[in-house]
Every structure is written in structure tokens, then in C-alpha cells.
Design a protein around this motif. Structure first.
Motif, PDB file in Angstrom:
ATOM      1  N   THR A 144       0.802  -1.220   0.000  1.00 36.16           N
ATOM      2  CA  THR A 144       0.000   0.000   0.000  1.00 36.16           C
ATOM      3  C   THR A 144       0.838   1.275   0.000  1.00 36.16           C
ATOM      4  O   THR A 144       0.280   2.370   0.057  1.00 36.16           O
TER       5      THR A 144
ATOM      6  N   ASP B 165      -1.643   7.668  -3.867  1.00 40.53           N
ATOM      7  CA  ASP B 165      -2.996   7.567  -3.320  1.00 40.53           C
ATOM      8  C   ASP B 165      -4.076   7.315  -4.371  1.00 40.53           C
ATOM      9  O   ASP B 165      -5.015   6.555  -4.116  1.00 40.53           O
TER      10      ASP B 165
ATOM     11  N   LEU C 136      -4.487   3.786  -4.811  1.00 40.73           N
ATOM     12  CA  LEU C 136      -5.045   3.115  -3.638  1.00 40.73           C
ATOM     13  C   LEU C 136      -6.558   3.221  -3.594  1.00 40.73           C
ATOM     14  O   LEU C 136      -7.245   2.300  -3.137  1.00 40.73           O
TER      15      LEU C 136
ATOM     16  N   VAL D  71      -7.308   0.594  -0.703  1.00 36.91           N
ATOM     17  CA  VAL D  71      -7.525   1.279   0.564  1.00 36.91           C
ATOM     18  C   VAL D  71      -8.630   0.617   1.373  1.00 36.91           C
ATOM     19  O   VAL D  71      -8.644   0.698   2.604  1.00 36.91           O
TER      20      VAL D  71
ATOM     21  N   PRO E 130      -6.616   7.204   2.402  1.00 41.51           N
ATOM     22  CA  PRO E 130      -5.391   6.436   2.698  1.00 41.51           C
ATOM     23  C   PRO E 130      -4.701   6.814   3.999  1.00 41.51           C
ATOM     24  O   PRO E 130      -4.352   5.925   4.794  1.00 41.51           O
TER      25      PRO E 130
END
Length: 448
Positions: free
Chosen positions: A40, A45, A48, A60, A110
Motif C-alpha cells: 500500500t 494515493d 489506492l 484502501v 489512505p
């Protein structure tokens, strides 16, 4: 055939004194979280929060779900603490929302998901430090801690599948498995008929569908020494296997025609050769590796084309655990000791299967190789409960999946960690699934 209830007390499992259990749980939880952090943190982001396939959750969601399950079981159920974020329970309940609809939920962003998971982990380690590992079935032998470590590692494998489905440049790297000389041993091994002990009643962190140990009797059979390779599977393709209805189960035939499937997922033909996409890199399909990303229908069709069949789940486990000399069932093909890098390709240490025939030190007593690691192996069996099965600690882990809709996979892949992979461990999925790290080996009856 199922016989009388049996005990597997002859199998020597991990130590169960409190300090050994505490260290084992700490190691398993730490290993899982390190992997989660890598999976991750290697993308930005937007990757994610995006849904890279309707078959998978946004990364996420997996991250916060891991923390939520840890809170539910270790903080609330084991430690009896009040809920930290009760308002998010429904969002991260895997049975309340399908994967396809999860991107539309009010997911933790996130940074907040990372903070939540870290706070849960800190409190969970406090619980672990004072745990007595006795009392209820949930706390005895550290089961709840082992269950959570397994759960996180299963989601690490799920997230790796998402990375494979993700488009764009490579975000993950890992060394390749060590080169191996071409395997020159026998193509198949005879497994003598007779009874053996299937499942377990003594493995402390075994999940409910692995229990209880019971006696099974299977006739003699031959099983492939190694998983089916890309080269062997290419022969099936080149012989027109995808265009010949004779080899396919009716539902499988309908599925491949409806979706224009002509090769394993991520393969394409270009310039007279087969290429594949693997974690953002396009490469020539390596002939010596076990075939990967095939559905149960594809595995079954290949087996028919080859004049063979898929092994039953009982046959697979007998080949993997039964020692014909001692008559006992071991935890792994090589014995009772935990896996090491010389035994199997596990834990995302490599991001690909090793060549067929690798890991001779991980072979079974009869010489069958790579039964643990590299690729999940489809069996012919539907997911069914063992005699005496009791759902624990919740029905949704196994019981709701029992029946003919799901086929059993065994053995684990390169993407699964050893804590979530044993000779008794059972995986399952729909027979159409191909995004999973699935391969297979074939079998035939031993009477001819």
C-alpha cells in the motif's frame, strides 16, 4: 470414502508453551503488516482509492478492513474493549457490500486508513503481551492472533492480485527464483491406495474447514510429479484445445465462448510467440514455469485433452501429507517443520512461480514436488464440510460457501505466506476465476 474419526496426534506441530506462542504470533503479525505496508506504499494515493477491476476492492478498502477485523477480534472479542470506530463496521463488512460497490462507500482515505490500522495494531500488541493463551477456544493456543495473521496475509495475496490487474508501470519488484536445471525425473508418481488421516484436530491455528482429522480411503492413483507447465499448456492451445468442445464441461464451454477466451489470463500472441503481462512488465511466457491464471474449467479441459483428470481434494492431500513408510500424515510434504526457502516458494519472496521441478527438499516422501507454494492447484472437488465440522468462530468464514458452486484449490501460491498455508489448508473459488494465482496438476486412476 470417509471412514471413522481419526486423530492426527502423531503430527508434531509448533510449540504451544505461552512464550513460544507469543513470539510466533508476534512474528506472524509483524510479517503480515510489513507486507501490507509495502503493498500500500508502492503506489500513489489515486491508485489506492481506484478500483482496478470490478472483481477486486480498492486497495484502501483492504487496508482499513484489515484493521477493522483486527479490532473486532483482538480488541473487542479477546480483550473486551470498547469499539474504536463502530460507525465503520458496516463499511468494512465483506458480506454487507460486494467488491463492485465498495468504491462508492465512504471509505477512510489512505492516510486515515493507515492511522487507524496502526492504532489498532499498537493496542493489539498490548493485548498479545499479556495474553494467557488459555480459556475459550478463541484464546486457547493464541488462535485469535493466528486467525488475524492469516486473515491479513490472505488480504496481502488479494492486494497482490489487484496489483497484477492494475494497469501502468511496474510498482513492485522482487528477485527471481533461483535458476533450476530442467526437471528430468518421472512425469508422474504412483500413490498407493488405502486409508490416511485427512484434516487436523491438533494444528493450533488451523481454521474450521480443516477440522476435524478423519480417516479417508482412496484407491491408488497416479499424480503429476510437478504442476503443469506453460510449455505443456501451450501444446493444448496449439492443438486447438480452446476450440474443441469435447474437452470442456458444458458450463465451461459456454463461458469461454461468451467471453472469447483463448489462452490464460494476461497472455497474448504476438510475432509468433506468447507474451504475458506480469506486474506491469511484458515478457515472453517462460516455458518451464507452472501455468498460472487459469480457471477450473481450463484446468479440467486440459486434463481431459491429456487423457487424465484433476485430482480429488482427498487425493491431493494424501499425495501431500501421507508418509507410506510411517503411515502418518505430516504437516507438510517434507515433514512437520515450518517452511523455509529451501522447501517452497512462498511469502511474495519472488513474484512468480519457480520452474517446475524446483525445491527437491520440499518433495513428499513419494517424490511429488511443489505441492506447497508456487501456484494454487485446482482439484476436482466441490467445497464441502468434513464429517464433524463445526463452524468457528463465525459461519461466514467457511460454512456459507459449502456446496457445488465452489471448487477447492490446494497448496498455496508464491503470493501466500506460510502462516496461511499448510498441508491441510483449503482454498476455494468459483470455477470461472482466473485472476487468482491458480494452476494445477493432473492425475489418473492407478489401475491402468
Amino acid at each position: 470414502m470417509t471412514g471413522t474419526t481419526a486423530s492426527d496426534t502423531t503430527a508434531s506441530g509448533p510449540r504451544t508453551d505461552p512464550e513460544s506462542l507469543r513470539q510466533r504470533a508476534l512474528d506472524a503479525l509483524t510479517t503480515a503488516r510489513d507486507r501490507t505496508a509495502l503493498l500500500t506504499s508502492c503506489v500513489e494515493d489515486p491508485d489506492l482509492t481506484a478500483q482496478h477491476s470490478p472483481l477486486m476492492s480498492p486497495l484502501v478498502w483492504d487496508l482499513a478492513h484489515i484493521g477493522n477485523q483486527e479490532e473486532l477480534w483482538l480488541l473487542r472479542s479477546v480483550a473486551g474493549r470498547e469499539a474504536m470506530r463502530p460507525e465503520i463496521d458496516g463499511i468494512y463488512d465483506a458480506f454487507e457490500h460486494s467488491r463492485a460497490e465498495r468504491p462508492s462507500l465512504p471509505l477512510l482515505p489512505p492516510a486515515e486508513a493507515r492511522t487507524y490500522a496502526a492504532e489498532v495494531r499498537g493496542r493489539a500488541l498490548d493485548v498479545l503481551e499479556s495474553a494467557a493463551f488459555e480459556g475459550t477456544r478463541l484464546t486457547r493456543s493464541g488462535f485469535a492472533f493466528g486467525m488475524i495473521a492469516q486473515h491479513e496475509q490472505q488480504h496481502d495475496e488479494t492486494m497482490l492480485i489487484t496489483h497484477q490487474l492494475r494497469r501502468g508501470p511496474a510498482a513492485l519488484t522482487a528477485p527471481d527464483p533461483a535458476p533450476a536445471s530442467p526437471f528430468t525425473g518421472p512425469a508422474e508418481v504412483l500413490v498407493p491406495g488405502g486409508p490416511f488421516v485427512m484434516g487436523t484436530s491438533t494444528e493450533p491455528w488451523a481454521l474450521d474447514n480443516e477440522r476435524p482429522a478423519h480417516r479417508r480411503t482412496v484407491p491408488s492413483f497416479f499424480i503429476d510429479t510437478t504442476p503443469v507447465t506453460n510449455a505443456a499448456y501451450q501444446a493444448f492451445i496449439e492443438d486447438g484445445g480452446y476450440g474443441d468442445e469435447r474437452w470442456w464441461a458444458p458450463a465451461g464451454w459456454d463461458h469461454i465462448r461468451a467471453h472469447d477466451i483463448e489462452a490464460p489470463l494476461f497472455w497474448r500472441r504476438e510475432g509468433g510467440q506468447w507474451l504475458r503481462r506480469r506486474f506491469g512488465v511484458t515478457e515472453v511466457v517462460p516455458p518451464e514455469e507452472p501455468v498460472l491464471h487459469v480457471s477450473w474449467y481450463e484446468a479440467d479441459a486440459y486434463a481431459r485433452w491429456a487423457g487424465r483428470r484433476l485430482p480429488t481434494e482427498a487425493e491431493w492431500e494424501k499425495a501431500a501429507r501421507h508418509d507410506p513408510v510411517s503411515g502418518r500424515s505430516t504437516r507438510y510434504p517434507w515433514g512437520d517443520e515450518d517452511p523455509s526457502p529451501v522447501h517452497a516458494n512462498l511469502g511474495q519472496r519472488h513474484l512468480r512461480p519457480a520452474p517446475a521441478g524446483s525445491y527437491p527438499e520440499g518433495a513428499s516422501p513419494l517424490g511429488v514436488r511443489q505441492l506447497i507454494g508456487d501456484v494454487w492447484e485446482w482439484t476436482s472437488s466441490d467445497l464441502e464440510p468434513y464429517p464433524g465440522f463445526v463452524a468457528f468462530p463465525y459461519r461466514e468464514y467457511s460454512e456459507v460457501f459449502f456446496g457445488p458452486e465452489y471448487k477447492v484449490l490446494r497448496g498455496g501460491s508464491f503470493a501466500v505466506d506460510q502462516v496461511a498455508c499448510r498441508g491441510t489448508f483449503r482454498n476455494w473459488d468459483y470455477p470461472i476465476r482466473r485472476q487468482i494465482f491458480s494452476g494445477f496438476r493432473t492425475a489418473r486412476d492407478g489401475n491402468g
